[in-house]
Scaffold this active site. Structure first.
Site, PDB file in Angstrom:
ATOM      1  N   SER A  13       0.859  -1.216  -0.034  1.00 51.95           N
ATOM      2  CA  SER A  13       0.063   0.058  -0.128  1.00 51.95           C
ATOM      3  C   SER A  13       0.782   1.279  -0.049  1.00 51.95           C
ATOM      4  O   SER A  13       0.634   2.106  -0.448  1.00 51.95           O
ATOM      5  CB  SER A  13      -1.046   0.026   1.236  1.00 51.95           C
ATOM      6  OG  SER A  13      -0.342   0.233   2.520  1.00 51.95           O
ATOM      7  N   ARG A  61      22.054 -14.496   3.564  1.00 56.06           N
ATOM      8  CA  ARG A  61      21.980 -13.143   3.380  1.00 56.06           C
ATOM      9  C   ARG A  61      22.782 -12.162   2.604  1.00 56.06           C
ATOM     10  O   ARG A  61      22.273 -11.263   1.454  1.00 56.06           O
ATOM     11  CB  ARG A  61      21.936 -12.187   4.780  1.00 56.06           C
ATOM     12  CG  ARG A  61      21.308 -10.930   4.850  1.00 56.06           C
ATOM     13  CD  ARG A  61      21.223 -10.275   6.087  1.00 56.06           C
ATOM     14  NE  ARG A  61      20.421 -10.976   7.404  1.00 56.06           N
ATOM     15  CZ  ARG A  61      19.238 -11.265   7.238  1.00 56.06           C
ATOM     16  NH1 ARG A  61      18.517 -10.709   6.418  1.00 56.06           N
ATOM     17  NH2 ARG A  61      18.832 -12.165   8.225  1.00 56.06           N
ATOM     18  N   ARG A  87      12.959  -7.819   4.982  1.00 54.75           N
ATOM     19  CA  ARG A  87      14.183  -8.398   5.042  1.00 54.75           C
ATOM     20  C   ARG A  87      15.195  -7.451   5.668  1.00 54.75           C
ATOM     21  O   ARG A  87      15.157  -6.345   5.463  1.00 54.75           O
ATOM     22  CB  ARG A  87      14.762  -8.732   3.831  1.00 54.75           C
ATOM     23  CG  ARG A  87      13.814  -9.572   3.079  1.00 54.75           C
ATOM     24  CD  ARG A  87      14.065 -11.062   3.290  1.00 54.75           C
ATOM     25  NE  ARG A  87      15.485 -11.568   3.200  1.00 54.75           N
ATOM     26  CZ  ARG A  87      15.643 -12.624   3.840  1.00 54.75           C
ATOM     27  NH1 ARG A  87      15.027 -13.213   4.635  1.00 54.75           N
ATOM     28  NH2 ARG A  87      17.185 -13.069   3.921  1.00 54.75           N
ATOM     29  N   ASN A 103      13.564   4.452   4.473  1.00 52.04           N
ATOM     30  CA  ASN A 103      12.257   3.396   4.849  1.00 52.04           C
ATOM     31  C   ASN A 103      11.319   4.095   5.535  1.00 52.04           C
ATOM     32  O   ASN A 103      11.450   5.391   5.937  1.00 52.04           O
ATOM     33  CB  ASN A 103      13.071   2.633   5.810  1.00 52.04           C
ATOM     34  CG  ASN A 103      12.232   1.548   6.438  1.00 52.04           C
ATOM     35  OD1 ASN A 103      11.428   0.856   5.759  1.00 52.04           O
ATOM     36  ND2 ASN A 103      12.265   1.261   7.816  1.00 52.04           N
ATOM     37  N   HIS A 105       8.549   3.683   8.614  1.00 49.04           N
ATOM     38  CA  HIS A 105       8.307   2.605   9.853  1.00 49.04           C
ATOM     39  C   HIS A 105       7.092   3.329  10.658  1.00 49.04           C
ATOM     40  O   HIS A 105       6.980   4.268  10.814  1.00 49.04           O
ATOM     41  CB  HIS A 105       9.512   2.743  10.595  1.00 49.04           C
ATOM     42  CG  HIS A 105       9.721   1.720  11.972  1.00 49.04           C
ATOM     43  ND1 HIS A 105       9.683   0.566  11.587  1.00 49.04           N
ATOM     44  CD2 HIS A 105       9.137   2.088  13.018  1.00 49.04           C
ATOM     45  CE1 HIS A 105       9.637   0.042  12.741  1.00 49.04           C
ATOM     46  NE2 HIS A 105       9.503   0.802  13.555  1.00 49.04           N
ATOM     47  N   THR A 137      20.471   3.184   7.999  1.00 51.91           N
ATOM     48  CA  THR A 137      21.925   3.076   8.400  1.00 51.91           C
ATOM     49  C   THR A 137      22.023   1.470   8.955  1.00 51.91           C
ATOM     50  O   THR A 137      21.167   0.902   9.068  1.00 51.91           O
ATOM     51  CB  THR A 137      22.167   4.070   9.508  1.00 51.91           C
ATOM     52  OG1 THR A 137      21.060   3.903  10.648  1.00 51.91           O
ATOM     53  CG2 THR A 137      22.125   5.457   9.199  1.00 51.91           C
ATOM     54  N   GLU A 170       1.144   7.131   6.988  1.00 53.10           N
ATOM     55  CA  GLU A 170       2.456   6.597   6.229  1.00 53.10           C
ATOM     56  C   GLU A 170       2.427   6.954   4.637  1.00 53.10           C
ATOM     57  O   GLU A 170       3.201   7.616   3.960  1.00 53.10           O
ATOM     58  CB  GLU A 170       2.772   5.338   6.335  1.00 53.10           C
ATOM     59  CG  GLU A 170       2.768   4.820   7.434  1.00 53.10           C
ATOM     60  CD  GLU A 170       3.234   3.190   7.618  1.00 53.10           C
ATOM     61  OE1 GLU A 170       3.469   2.631   6.895  1.00 53.10           O
ATOM     62  OE2 GLU A 170       2.651   2.339   8.591  1.00 53.10           O
TER      63      GLU A 170
HETATM   64  C1  GAR Z   1       3.800  -0.549   6.655  1.00 58.81           C
HETATM   65  O1  GAR Z   1       3.030  -0.500   7.997  1.00 58.81           O
HETATM   66  C2  GAR Z   1       5.319  -0.219   6.859  1.00 58.81           C
HETATM   67  O2  GAR Z   1       5.574   0.974   7.553  1.00 58.81           O
HETATM   68  C3  GAR Z   1       5.699  -1.548   7.521  1.00 58.81           C
HETATM   69  O3  GAR Z   1       5.019  -2.520   6.883  1.00 58.81           O
HETATM   70  C4  GAR Z   1       4.152  -2.119   6.420  1.00 58.81           C
HETATM   71  C5  GAR Z   1       3.835  -2.517   5.106  1.00 58.81           C
HETATM   72  O4  GAR Z   1       2.585  -2.161   4.439  1.00 58.81           O
HETATM   73  N1  GAR Z   1       7.109  -1.539   7.635  1.00 58.81           N
HETATM   74  C6  GAR Z   1       7.806  -2.033   8.582  1.00 58.81           C
HETATM   75  O5  GAR Z   1       7.448  -2.516   9.707  1.00 58.81           O
HETATM   76  C7  GAR Z   1       9.402  -2.199   8.410  1.00 58.81           C
HETATM   77  N2  GAR Z   1      10.268  -1.919   9.328  1.00 58.81           N
HETATM   78  P1  GAR Z   1       2.486  -2.102   3.155  1.00 58.81           P
HETATM   79  O6  GAR Z   1       2.888  -3.499   2.178  1.00 58.81           O
HETATM   80  O7  GAR Z   1       0.840  -1.810   2.614  1.00 58.81           O
HETATM   81  O8  GAR Z   1       3.103  -0.923   2.571  1.00 58.81           O
END
Ligand code: GAR
Length: 212
Positions: A13, A61, A87, A103, A105, A137, A170
Site C-alpha cells: 500500500s 543474506r 528483510r 524506509n 516505519h 543506516t 504513512e
Molecule cells: C507498513 O506499515 C510499513 O511501515 C511497515 O510494513 C507495512 C507495510 O505495508 N514496515 C515495517 O514495519 C518495516 N520495519 P504495505 O506493504 O501496505 O506498504
C-alpha cells in the site's frame, strides 16, 4: 535520469501511494523478495516494471543482498525506497546506498523499532503514536529522520484500528519525503536531516485533550 527503485515484500500500500503521488521521477522499478507479494500485481496494473528476487533461492543474506544490489544498480536509481520490505539488509548493502536508501516505519522512532509496533504501543499505554520516514543506516530502524506524523491513540483502539490510522499517515508522509529528496531539498547536518523550503506547523497535540 531520476530513477526510483521501490522494494516491497507484501501488500504494497505504501508502494501504491508512491506510484499515485505523481513524484518527480522518470522511471520507477518495483522489486520484491516475495513472488507472492500482492503489491506486485498493483505495480503491474500501474504499468510499472517489476522484478522478483526470491530470497529463498539464496544460501545466505550476503548472496541475496549481492543479487539484489546487482539488479538495483542496473536501474541506476537516485533513491531506493523500502516500502514494507521485511528483510534485514546486511551492513555492506546499507553502506553501498548510504544517503539514498529510505524506509517508512510504523512508529515514532526511536520508539518501537522492529516488529509489532502497534501491539507494543497499546501494551505500553502510550497516548501518541505515529510513523516515521528515515534514511537507512546499518543499525536497524535508527537512521536520520526525514518526517514523522503523530496521531492520538483512541480509547477503543485495537492494533488493527491503530495500524489503519497510522498507515493512512504513512501514505501522506512517504511521498512527501521522496518528493523533497528528488527536488534536492534534503541535506544532513550532524546526522540530522535539514529540509529547505518548508515551514513547521507549531501546533500541540494533546492526547487526551486538555480540560478546564
Ligand atoms: C507498513 O506499515 C510499513 O511501515 C511497515 O510494513 C507495512 C507495510 O505495508 N514496515 C515495517 O514495519 C518495516 N520495519 P504495505 O506493504 O501496505 O506498504
Amino acid at each position: 535520469m531520476r530513477s526510483l527503485v521501490i522494494l516491497i515484500s507484501g501488500r504494497g500500500s505504501n508502494m501504491q501511494a508512491l506510484l499515485e503521488a505523481n513524484l518527480p521521477v522518470d522511471k520507477i522499478t518495483v522489486i520484491s523478495n516475495n513472488p507472492e507479494a500482492s503489491g506486485l500485481g498493483i505495480a503491474r496494473q500501474h504499468g510499472i516494471d517489476t522484478i522478483v528476487i526470491d530470497h529463498r533461492s539464496y544460501p545466505d543474506r550476503e548472496t541475496f543482498d549481492a543479487a539484489l544490489a546487482e539488479r538495483i544498480d542496473a536501474c541506476q536509481p537516485k533513491l531506493i525506497a523500502l516500502a514494507g520490505f521485511m528483510r534485514i539488509l546486511s551492513e555492506n548493502f546499507v553502506l553501498r546506498y548510504e544517503g539514498r536508501l529510505m524506509n517508512v516505519h510504523p512508529s515514532l522512532l526511536p520508539a518501537f523499532t522492529g516488529l509489532n509496533t502497534h501491539a507494543r504501543a497499546l501494551q505500553e499505554g502510550i497516548k501518541i503514536h505515529g510513523c516515521t520516514v528515515h534514511f537507512v543506516t546499518p543499525k536497524l530502524d535508527h537512521g536520520p529522520i526525514v518526517i514523522q506524523a503523530a496521531i492520538p491513540i483512541l480509547p477503543d483502539d485495537t492494533k488493527k484500528t491503530l495500524a489503519a490510522r497510522v498507515l493512512q499517515q504513512e501514505h501522506h508522509i512517504y511521498p512527501q519525503a521522496i518528493r523533497w529528496f528528488m527536488q534536492h531539498q534534503l541535506s544532513l547536518s550532524n546526522n540530522c536531516v535539514v529540509i529547505r523550503g518548508t515551514s513547521i506547523n507549531d501546533v500541540v497535540l494533546h492526547s487526551p485533550g486538555l480540560q478546564e
